[in-house]
Design a protein around this motif. Structure first.
Motif, short mmCIF file in Angstrom:
data_model
loop_
_atom_site.label_atom_id
_atom_site.label_comp_id
_atom_site.label_asym_id
_atom_site.label_seq_id
_atom_site.Cartn_x
_atom_site.Cartn_y
_atom_site.Cartn_z
N ALA A 10 0.84 -1.20 0.00
CA ALA A 10 0.00 0.00 0.00
C ALA A 10 0.87 1.26 0.00
CB ALA A 10 -0.93 0.00 1.23
N ASN A 11 1.91 1.26 0.84
CA ASN A 11 2.79 2.43 0.90
C ASN A 11 3.51 2.64 -0.42
OD1 ASN A 11 2.01 2.63 3.55
ND2 ASN A 11 3.95 1.91 4.40
N ASP A 12 3.96 1.55 -1.03
CA ASP A 12 4.67 1.65 -2.30
C ASP A 12 3.75 2.23 -3.37
OD1 ASP A 12 5.90 0.81 -4.91
OD2 ASP A 12 7.34 -0.15 -3.58
N TYR A 13 2.52 1.74 -3.42
CA TYR A 13 1.58 2.19 -4.45
C TYR A 13 1.13 3.63 -4.21
CZ TYR A 13 -2.82 2.75 -6.95
OH TYR A 13 -3.82 3.25 -7.74
N TYR A 14 0.63 3.91 -3.02
CA TYR A 14 0.03 5.22 -2.77
C TYR A 14 1.06 6.34 -2.73
CZ TYR A 14 -4.52 3.09 -1.93
OH TYR A 14 -5.70 2.41 -2.09
N ASP A 15 2.26 6.07 -2.18
CA ASP A 15 3.29 7.11 -2.20
C ASP A 15 3.68 7.47 -3.63
OD1 ASP A 15 3.55 7.68 0.48
OD2 ASP A 15 5.23 6.32 0.82
N GLY B 65 -6.38 6.59 0.53
CA GLY B 65 -7.63 7.22 0.91
C GLY B 65 -7.57 8.74 0.80
N PRO B 66 -8.69 9.41 1.04
CA PRO B 66 -8.74 10.88 0.89
C PRO B 66 -7.96 11.63 1.96
CG PRO B 66 -10.82 10.05 1.75
CD PRO B 66 -10.01 8.85 1.38
N LEU B 67 -7.76 11.01 3.14
CA LEU B 67 -7.06 11.68 4.25
C LEU B 67 -6.03 10.73 4.86
CD1 LEU B 67 -10.13 13.37 6.01
CD2 LEU B 67 -8.38 14.53 4.64
N PRO B 68 -4.95 10.45 4.13
CA PRO B 68 -3.95 9.52 4.66
C PRO B 68 -3.28 10.06 5.92
CG PRO B 68 -3.12 10.66 2.72
CD PRO B 68 -4.57 11.02 2.84
N TYR B 69 -3.42 9.33 7.02
CA TYR B 69 -2.92 9.86 8.29
C TYR B 69 -1.40 9.84 8.37
CZ TYR B 69 -2.67 4.90 9.59
OH TYR B 69 -2.39 3.56 9.61
N GLY B 70 -0.74 9.02 7.55
CA GLY B 70 0.71 9.04 7.51
C GLY B 70 1.27 10.35 6.98
N TYR B 71 0.44 11.09 6.25
CA TYR B 71 0.82 12.39 5.71
C TYR B 71 0.49 13.53 6.67
CZ TYR B 71 1.69 10.48 1.02
OH TYR B 71 2.18 9.79 -0.04
N ARG B 72 -0.03 13.15 7.85
CA ARG B 72 -0.45 14.16 8.82
C ARG B 72 0.17 13.92 10.19
NH1 ARG B 72 -3.79 13.77 4.81
NH2 ARG B 72 -5.05 15.53 4.15
N GLY B 73 1.32 13.29 10.20
CA GLY B 73 2.07 13.13 11.44
C GLY B 73 1.55 12.07 12.38
N LEU B 74 0.66 11.19 11.90
CA LEU B 74 0.06 10.19 12.79
C LEU B 74 0.59 8.78 12.56
CD1 LEU B 74 -3.65 11.43 12.67
CD2 LEU B 74 -1.96 11.80 14.49
#
Length: 313
Positions: free
Chosen positions: A62-67, A137-146
């Motif tokens: 998932a990380n490989d694809y979405y990043d 997803g629309p609000l990836p929490y990895g992109y928000r410090g979580l």
């Protein structure tokens, strides 16, 4: 360079085997505690291990694809090669592999749900959703410090306590309990998860320190981007330090002295820390990332052995 990479090698790179200790380690600890408490059940333990590894692999895909599709993986990134962004595997294939890994995890989980009931159903589905929405997803929490919080909770506390639970519940409840039966998640199962939680988070911290500049440029607001280098290094030290406090806590609480075996890994932690505190480049931190994964596994294996020692000796 990409032309020399075979399809098999590319899929292995996508699965990121160097991260798999993060999936296996908490299962070892939960099983060691189950042995100590006299509730060890080999079949649920084995299913928990396979399920945890599949969740880890699915999250890696998932990380490989979405990043890649979000533009976070650029050619300036110093980390390990990502197969989607690098053009080694087409995006749709990686996406299908992600769903396949999570699907297999759910299939494995059906037995654990049969044993553990609604609590495991909730935890399992939450783990899959969390693995996808980390970067998707629309609000990836990895992109928000979580991301650090997710790893700490799911790859530490939940994984250790869940592994213990699916073994302990076998002897005290019928199939498919609707809630957590008394005594199946003792406080010790939560506290025992803190070392794996801390060391798993430390892996992510090394990754995010290395990628801080490129993540900031692509608007990926990891905790390292938000906190800066110094605070991130303090976080790494605190997470690793936690792993060495907890065995002492267990020993002081009356557990066998063998529980202190995990402290034997401290010299490796110190050597990794020296690199993390001095360097921020991929040349130094890629090996440090792998060594932190090895530290997690070694510490967890020794901690689990120390917990189980009284029942095995």
């Amino acid at each position: 360079m990409t032309a020399a990479v075979s399809t098999r090698q590319a899929w292995l790179m996508a699965a990121r085997p160097q991260t798999l200790p993060a999936g296996a380690a908490p299962v070892l600890v939960g099983t060691g505690l189950a042995i100590d408490a006299g509730v060890f059940e080999p079949i649920p333990a084995a299913f928990a291990l396979v399920g945890a590894l599949l969740l880890q692999i699915g999250t890696n895909f998932a990380n490989d694809y979405y990043d890649a599709v979000r533009g976070a993986d650029t050619e300036d990134r110093e980390g390990f090669t990502r197969v989607t962004a690098g053009g080694l595997i087409d995006p749709e294939s990686v996406k299908r592999a992600m769903y396949a890994a999570f699907g297999l995890a759910i299939l494995i989980g059906t037995y654990l749900v049969y044993v553990g009931g609604v609590p495991i159903l909730i935890v399992g589905l939450a783990s899959v959703v969390a693995g996808i929405t980390y970067t998707g997803g629309p609000l990836p929490y990895g992109y928000r410090g979580l991301g650090d919080l997710f790893v700490f909770v799911f790859f530490g506390l939940v994984a250790v306590a869940g592994t213990y639970y699916v073994q302990a519940v076998v002897g005290v409840a019928g199939k498919f309990p609707l809630w957590i039966p008394d005594g199946t998640v003792p406080a010790a199962a939560i506290v025992a998860g803190l070392p794996a939680a801390g060391l798993s988070t430390a892996i992510l911290v090394v990754n995010n320190i290395r990628d801080r500049e490129t993540d900031a440029a692509s608007d990926k607001r990891t905790l390292a981007v938000l906190l800066g280098y110094r605070a991130s290094r303090i976080e790494w030290t605190a997470m690793v330090g936690l792993a060495y406090v907890i065995p002492v806590v267990f020993w002081l609480d009356g557990h066998h002295v063998a529980v202190l075996l995990a402290i034997l890994t401290a010299p490796l932690a110190v050597r990794i820390g020296a690199t993390v505190w001095r360097r921020s480049d991929g040349e130094a931190l890629n090996p440090a990332l792998e060594r932190t994964g090895k530290l997690l596994f070694a510490h967890s294996a020794l901690f689990a052995a120390g917990l189980a020692a009284p029942a095995l000796l």
